[in-house]
Structures are given as C-alpha cells and as structure tokens.
Design an enzyme around this catalytic site. Sequence first.
Site, PDB file in Angstrom:
ATOM      1  N   LYS A  67       0.841  -1.200   0.000  1.00  0.00           N
ATOM      2  CA  LYS A  67       0.000   0.000   0.000  1.00  0.00           C
ATOM      3  C   LYS A  67       0.870   1.242   0.000  1.00  0.00           C
ATOM      4  O   LYS A  67       1.813   1.329   0.771  1.00  0.00           O
ATOM      5  CB  LYS A  67      -0.864  -0.014   1.275  1.00  0.00           C
ATOM      6  N   LYS A  91       5.108   2.627   8.514  1.00  0.00           N
ATOM      7  CA  LYS A  91       3.947   3.465   8.826  1.00  0.00           C
ATOM      8  C   LYS A  91       2.703   2.589   9.071  1.00  0.00           C
ATOM      9  O   LYS A  91       2.007   2.751  10.063  1.00  0.00           O
ATOM     10  CB  LYS A  91       3.699   4.399   7.634  1.00  0.00           C
ATOM     11  N   LYS A 103       5.191   1.910  -3.060  1.00  0.00           N
ATOM     12  CA  LYS A 103       5.251   3.306  -3.493  1.00  0.00           C
ATOM     13  C   LYS A 103       5.569   3.339  -4.970  1.00  0.00           C
ATOM     14  O   LYS A 103       6.303   2.481  -5.470  1.00  0.00           O
ATOM     15  CB  LYS A 103       6.351   4.052  -2.729  1.00  0.00           C
ATOM     16  N   THR A 188      -4.538  13.091   6.010  1.00  0.00           N
ATOM     17  CA  THR A 188      -3.125  13.179   6.404  1.00  0.00           C
ATOM     18  C   THR A 188      -2.950  14.324   7.398  1.00  0.00           C
ATOM     19  O   THR A 188      -2.317  14.170   8.457  1.00  0.00           O
ATOM     20  CB  THR A 188      -2.230  13.410   5.158  1.00  0.00           C
ATOM     21  N   ASN A 219      -1.440  19.238  -0.331  1.00  0.00           N
ATOM     22  CA  ASN A 219      -2.587  18.693   0.410  1.00  0.00           C
ATOM     23  C   ASN A 219      -2.328  18.660   1.922  1.00  0.00           C
ATOM     24  O   ASN A 219      -3.142  19.145   2.714  1.00  0.00           O
ATOM     25  CB  ASN A 219      -2.919  17.289  -0.129  1.00  0.00           C
ATOM     26  N   SER A 347      -7.157   5.705   3.832  1.00  0.00           N
ATOM     27  CA  SER A 347      -7.084   4.870   2.626  1.00  0.00           C
ATOM     28  C   SER A 347      -7.521   3.440   2.965  1.00  0.00           C
ATOM     29  O   SER A 347      -8.227   2.793   2.188  1.00  0.00           O
ATOM     30  CB  SER A 347      -5.653   4.821   2.090  1.00  0.00           C
TER      31      SER A 347
HETATM   32  N1  GLU Z   1       1.042   8.933  -0.049  1.00  0.00           N
HETATM   33  C1  GLU Z   1       0.533   8.840   1.276  1.00  0.00           C
HETATM   34  C2  GLU Z   1       1.641   8.459   2.243  1.00  0.00           C
HETATM   35  O1  GLU Z   1       2.796   8.648   1.982  1.00  0.00           O
HETATM   36  C3  GLU Z   1      -0.712   7.982   1.376  1.00  0.00           C
HETATM   37  C4  GLU Z   1      -0.559   6.546   1.014  1.00  0.00           C
HETATM   38  C5  GLU Z   1      -1.879   5.780   0.937  1.00  0.00           C
HETATM   39  O2  GLU Z   1      -2.907   6.344   1.271  1.00  0.00           O
HETATM   40  O3  GLU Z   1      -1.818   4.614   0.538  1.00  0.00           O
HETATM   41  O4  GLU Z   1       1.383   8.019   3.329  1.00  0.00           O
END
Ligand code: GLU
Length: 413
Positions: A67, A91, A103, A188, A219, A347
């Site tokens: 994810k 995370k 990613k 976030t 954002n 998410s």
């Molecule tokens: N890009 C965001 C992060 O770095 C969200 C990732 C997601 O929602 O999967 O945490």
Amino acid sequence: MSSALTMVQEQLDEARRLMNLPDDVYEVLKYPRRVIQVSIPVKMDDGSMKTFIGYRSQHTEVLGPCKGGIRFHPDVTQEEVMALSMWMTFKCGVVGLPYGGGKGGVICNPRKMSQGELERLSRGYIQALARNLGPDQDIPAPDVYTNSKIMAWMTDEYAKSRAGINHFGVITGKPLVIGGSAGRDTATAQGCVFTIRDAASKLGIPLEKSTCVIQGFGNAGCNVAVLLDEWDVTIQAVSDSSGAIYAEKGLDVPALIRHKEETGSVLGFAGAEEISNEQLLALECTVLVPAALENQITEDNAHEIKAKIVAEAANGPTTPEADEILEERGIVVIPDILANAGGVVVSYYEWVQNQMGYYWTAEEVADKLQTTMEQAFERTWSMKEDQSVSLRMAAYLVSLERLTEALELRSWL
Ligand code: GLU
C-alpha cells in the site's frame, strides 16, 4: 546529502540494535521485495511522442497487500521510491494496518503538462503495471503532485484492463462518487494535528495561542494550516515550491488559500514578507511542520531549528544526523511514519468500504481516524518512555514488533 534509501536503512538498523532484533529481520526488510521499472510512451499535445520512466516498489507482503502512493515529480528516482515504500511498511505497522509498504513514482513535471497529457500518462502507468496491482496485491493512492482526479483515471484504466470489471479497492484516494471515502482528502493533515495535539499535551505545551511554521503548501501542509488555524494556533509562515512568506501576527489562512488558487503560489500575499526557505526552517515557533519533500532538515541546518516540536507531515524530511542533533537539543520530532499516517489510515477505510460496498458517513470516518491515531500515539509514547528512545525509534519498535511476529509466523526468517 543522505539518500532516502540510506536514511531508512540507517533508521532500521538503529531500531534493530536498540531492540536486539535478530539480524535476519534486518536482512529481510532492508530492501524492497520487488521494484518494477516501466516506460510509458505518451502522445503529447503537439503530436510528438515522449516516453516517461516510472517505478513501483513493493517492500513486503508479510502483513498483507502492499500500500502506498504514486508521486509525479521531476526528481523521482528508483532509490527514492524504494525508500518511500519501506517507510510505508513501517507506517502501516505503527497504526496497525494489514498492509506492507508500496510506493510508485513517475519522473515528470506535472505542472508543465496539460490535463490531457496527464491523463494519458496516468493511464499509461496503470497499463504498464496492471498485472502487478490489485485490491489483494498492491493498492496505490495519491502522493506528491497526484490527486483524486488522477486516481479516477487510474481506477478506470485498471477496470478496463480487467475486462471492464470495477475493482474500486485497487486504488484509494478516489473521488467520492466512484468509491472514495469521506474524509480522505484531509486525512493526512487531520492525523498530523492529532499527533501535534497529543505531543503538546505530553510535553505540557499549551497549543492555544502557540505558533506554527509550515514548509510545503500541498494537500498535507495546506490542510494542517486550516486545522491548526481552527484551533487558534497562529500560522506565522508557509512556503511552497516558489518561495516562503512570513507574517509575525499570523497569516489569514482562508485568504491565503484563495490567493494560492488565484495566483498559483503563496508569494505576493498581502501583509506577508518574503523569506528564504532557510529562514523559514529557522523561525522561532512552537511547531514546525515539514510538509514538502525528503532531506530538508539536515546536519547543516538542524542547529538552527528553534521549534519545540517538529511534526513530519512529509516523508523523510529529517536525516538521521539531524535527528541526533535535534534530540540532543531537546526538540521533539513526531516521525513521519506516525505523524503522516492519517492518510493511509483513511485509505484503509476506503479499501474496507470498497470491499463491503457500504459507505460510512464523514463522522464515522472521523471518529475511527481519531481513535486509531490516538491509540498509535499513546502506544508509541509509552514505548519511548519504557525504552528511553526517541519518538522515531519508538515508532519503529512498535512497527517492528508486529513485523517480526508476522515474519516468524509465516516462517520467512
Ligand atoms: N502517499 C501517502 C503516504 O505517503 C498515502 C498513502 C496511501 O494512502 O496509501 O502516506
């Protein structure tokens, strides 16, 4: 300058030493399991064909599907995407989500591309990677310079690649009408301000009438400004890629957002003076929120930081060397893997709602996010106290406990 990959590997190694983890855990986790490079030929508006390079890194599937977001940025590199996928694993571990890290990134400058070009690039990325993605395999989301509109094109392209079947759970951060979740766009920032509030309360720092400086007005940064402003925190300075502005008495956040929408930049906002990025980071304030890119607080400027709390809304803004300096100076850093986890938490809720085909109200999502963030913060803070380590290392320890257990149960060690 440390590379993002070296940074995350150093952090993991330090956590391993502190926790006395078996070396095998470090060996298994020190690189992503899979990194895919794709080339994406895009027909540009002038009729020419241009090929863009993209990546998707999948760190580990031990806790569940991978994810993490996809960024569109000129400075994307394979190593950066690898590091970011690793941070996503840790995370998800801190907040207890059933995911490993992923990613993606495409080397491009989205601000110099038309909507049509961006749509063709987004669809091309998914065409090239469709077989490697899926609700049970790897689930992308927005990241730097990508948004819900781009997620809509990507979700649609994925459906096309699967004979037209809608698999809404393949991508999160979608618009509401096509399977998005209430509260995802501000998640976030919402998660970040909960961690700021909790850290301030542990440290006995009153937030009302305190001051905040924010680097980055995308954002995360922009919504942190809105939420802290609502709590009566004075937002004294913000920046975006074009520069930084400062007003001692505080910026009028709603007016600043309108100014940015109209002019495309925070510069030139009435009543604020222009300052440099270095000056912004060195301002005296209660909370400094790096909400831009990696490698911003380094050994070169860590001595200049005057904030009491640094809340990392961005991924990887502080290098390990800078971390040590801040720690010595008594500045508390709320690490990225905790401070910006709210995005991936919602998410996850979006993915759950997609699987159920039943959608929660904004209040239900907000309540769940609050509970998850508060519990994760509390658990991390107790770990910090019990082990006498930094909050970053505490977050790694919380995460690595889960990862180690899963690796052992699946006999991957
Ligand atoms: N890009 C965001 C992060 O770095 C969200 C990732 C997601 O929602 O999967 O945490």
